[in-house]
Scaffold this active site. Structure first.
Site, PDB file in Angstrom:
ATOM      1  N   LYS A  80    -120.751 -12.458  64.145  1.00 53.00           N
ATOM      2  CA  LYS A  80    -120.209 -12.432  62.775  1.00 53.00           C
ATOM      3  C   LYS A  80    -120.329 -13.824  62.152  1.00 53.00           C
ATOM      4  O   LYS A  80    -120.038 -14.833  62.805  1.00 53.00           O
ATOM      5  CB  LYS A  80    -118.741 -11.997  62.845  1.00 53.00           C
ATOM      6  CG  LYS A  80    -118.060 -11.852  61.487  1.00 53.00           C
ATOM      7  CD  LYS A  80    -116.630 -11.345  61.663  1.00 53.00           C
ATOM      8  CE  LYS A  80    -115.927 -11.144  60.325  1.00 53.00           C
ATOM      9  NZ  LYS A  80    -114.543 -10.637  60.486  1.00 53.00           N
ATOM     10  N   SER A 150    -113.552  -6.904  57.498  1.00 52.14           N
ATOM     11  CA  SER A 150    -114.563  -7.886  57.179  1.00 52.14           C
ATOM     12  C   SER A 150    -115.757  -7.901  58.136  1.00 52.14           C
ATOM     13  O   SER A 150    -116.809  -8.404  57.766  1.00 52.14           O
ATOM     14  CB  SER A 150    -113.905  -9.265  57.151  1.00 52.14           C
ATOM     15  OG  SER A 150    -113.437  -9.637  58.423  1.00 52.14           O
ATOM     16  N   SER A 174    -109.873  -6.112  60.376  1.00 52.67           N
ATOM     17  CA  SER A 174    -111.290  -6.454  60.183  1.00 52.67           C
ATOM     18  C   SER A 174    -112.229  -6.001  61.283  1.00 52.67           C
ATOM     19  O   SER A 174    -113.442  -6.016  61.103  1.00 52.67           O
ATOM     20  CB  SER A 174    -111.440  -7.975  59.999  1.00 52.67           C
ATOM     21  OG  SER A 174    -111.145  -8.344  58.673  1.00 52.67           O
TER      22      SER A 174
END
Lengths: 432, 432
Positions: A80, A150, A174
């Site tokens: 990420k 996210s 997330s």
């Protein structure tokens, strides 16, 4: 393992690692297969913030030449893009970090590399894994829908068969929400078990490094690499498991498709002989969502102060909101939120001790249309409780999109919970 | 301000900032004075891990040319060498980070720069602000003695008049103990109030960015820059202050010189009309030191795993100890330590609400001979309680070396506590 019969995209990290270890598969071939899949799907799904195929292949050849570094030798892992990487930019999906080059890998990345992982690229994220700009990633099952936020790119890339493993983070929902929307296995481990150094800070009390895989065993493999628990816990028989169905204090946000999946899961496990009970959490837990927001926004105030002071022009309105404390949270509010959380953590460990696992929804329903992050209400309280959460992506909604359920338990029960998750996966996955 | 009558080394950050603001002093002149003092004292005291005088002067000239950036415009600040700086190496006093160049400033450094601070150099530290290698820094009052650990260089540089301000960190007693040994004012603020991003991670629950100054007003100036509290709290009259003298559960480590200073402080404040009472903390607090160790070592296990796996050969035995969990702390031990801490935080806020401040020793006694860090027993419990701690360096021991007392209070009482500390400083400092 009958690798020839199944495409790479269908194989788990455990299967791929075993094939490499056995000499049946070389890291370069695997890397090429991942890159091919990405090239095919990226124009539609937009999961990647950074990818350098030539460099990936060069590293894959390096790994192919040397003796095994560890259990992830040659296995591609996506990172990420709020997690520092020494050899790739870390942009946080923010105009403030365009082509930002950190000086080192985050410790979580370095630990994966030490285990032989092939770090393949950086995945799309909500800005700073917090708010501001949405990721552009689309849902692998329906490109008109969101992959969530996210950790959008990591969830989509794993669910879409582009990579077997990916790191994400969770501060609210997330990790688990995108896992539910995209249909990926995911573990948000107990808070504090994996170093958060080199990961963009939003909330000290909440931020947690997490990961996606193609099976529960994949999640367990990474947990072992991070030194969580001593040994894998063998899956117990489903018959006799004590499973609590917990609607959570945020049940009102669930949609009919999720309610149906939740009921089906309880029924199926009951029919297999598990002891199923309904768990209503004490009243104090209904105040945890509000406490989560107070902590998130108050700690976020400290986290983004430097950007507010030095780079105001490029700082998204959402972060100005945090720093200016536009909600007017007081220190007394924050102390009350900290103390409520601590009391509920203690209470929950006691409650959870009566069960082998607690099952609760990972998202309100199927992925909504658009690119918004989706509603994290069902995930936040577990993040705040610091407890391990496993997403089992075993159900489908009315539109045919994935629905995930969260398996949770007391703090530090990660490996035991993964054992239970393996048992449930084995019992229920073939039916799905 | 009669600047000519006093050397730069005797002036506080507030006085220097005012002189710059008034046009009575230019940043380059001040920077040269600091560099001269450093050049004179460094061979003896060894406070600096990195200093580039030509670059410092270049930046000072830049600041001199531009309108004021903020309340620290042109004021030199030293940075402990476990905190990332974009323009200077960050070595952590570790062979693993020789000449390491992070890609950006830590947010706390960026916030200081946004307020106009002149970041002057990096100061010596215990390895990773944790264990391993000791800093080489000597005590400014007696070079045969230690300046303490881990924020050795920052405490010594401020106490020695080399810089008016410096950042440190505290995980056990790394700020307050060196402050006591060297005779510096220091604030360890409430946990979470200053971003810890870009600061070497040891313990998520404990690590706190802190700072040193030459007066309580200096500490308050930096607290304002970090957005802690809305306004300065004016010093209340000492007469009528409710002061608790707390021997702390670790009183047995105090030496006669510290006991005498503690008694003198209580008597002096009583004679000035303060209401003095003795505070014995409840029994549960006597278990906090053991809980601190469990949390420190367990969280340290996650913090140093990457270096253990990837750089074992250069990793100090102390950190191998943490990662291998040689003390055998279980997850149950860790949960018990977390929960005890949370319960004591709640209890302490209630206890502390009855007082304007609680006074307790900052160190066992005067700085010991050698370069060891000294005993952190008297600081750890306050770090674990997350409460603000101000070091008042107003006393001297039998050997003429400084002794500090800690002023503490409830979580987030930082600015109010600094107001009380200013009142006590004004009342007692002239007598010292």
């Amino acid at each position: 393992m009958n690798r020839q019969a199944r495409p790479f995209a269908a194989l788990s990290a455990v299967e791929l690692a075993q094939a490499i270890h056995a000499g049946d598969l070389d890291p370069e071939t695997l890397a090429r297969a991942c890159l091919d899949r990405i090239a095919e799907r990226e124009p539609l799904l937009k999961a990647w913030a950074y990818l350098d195929p030539a460099e990936v292949l060069r590293r894959a050849r390096e790994l192919a030449k040397r003796p095994s570094l560890g259990p992830l030798h040659g296995v591609p892992v996506a990172i990420k893009d709020v997690i520092d990487t020494a050899d790739m930019p870390t942009d946080h999906n923010s105009p403030l970090y365009n082509d930002h080059r950190p000086g080192a890998d985050a410790p979580c990345v370095e630990t994966l590399r030490a285990a032989g992982a092939l770090i393949i690229g950086k995945t799309e994220t909500t800005e700073f894994a917090a708010a501001g700009r949405n990721p552009c990633t689309r849902n692998p099952h329906d490109a008109t829908r969101t992959s969530g936020g996210s950790s959008a790119g990591s969830a989509a890339a794993v669910a879409d068969g582009q990579v077997p493993l990916a790191l994400g983070t969770q501060t609210g929902g997330s990790t688990m929400r995108p896992a539910s929307f995209c249909g990926a296995y995911a573990l948000k481990p107990t808070w504090g078990t994996v170093s958060r150094e080199g990961v963009k800070l939003y909330s000290l009390s909440l931020d947690t490094v997490s990961w996606y895989g193609r099976s529960v065993a994949d999640l367990d493999l990474v947990a072992a690499v991070f030194g969580i628990g001593a040994e894998p816990v063998p899956p117990p028989p489903v018959a006799g498991l004590r499973i609590a169905l917990c609607r959570s204090p945020e049940w009102q946000v669930t949609e009919p498709s999720m309610r149906a999946a939740f009921d089906r899961a309880g029924r199926a496990l009951g029919e297999l002989g598990a002891g199923i009970s309904m768990l209503d959490l004490p009243d104090a837990f209904s105040r945890l969502s509000a406490a989560h927001k107070v902590i998130l926004f108050s700690e976020g105030r400290a986290a983004f102060l430097n950007l507010y002071r030095n780079r105001y022009d490029l700082l998204h309105e959402d972060f100005r909101h945090r720093v200016e404390n536009r909600d007017g949270f007081s220190n007394e509010d924050l102390v009350a939120a900290y103390d409520l959380s601590a009391q509920c953590r203690m209470a929950f460990d006691g409650i959870a001790a009566d069960y082998d696992a607690i099952l609760t929804p990972s998202a309100p329903g199927e992925a909504p249309v658009g690119t918004g992050p989706g509603n994290p209400a069902l995930n936040q309280i577990w993040t705040l409780l610091h407890v391990p959460c496993v997403n089992l992506p075993l159900w489908r909604g009315e539109s045919g999109l994935p629905l995930g359920l969260t398996l949770t338990g007391p703090r530090f029960a990660d490996r035991r919970l993964l054992g239970v998750a393996r048992a449930i996966e084995a019992a229920l996955a073939p039916e799905m």
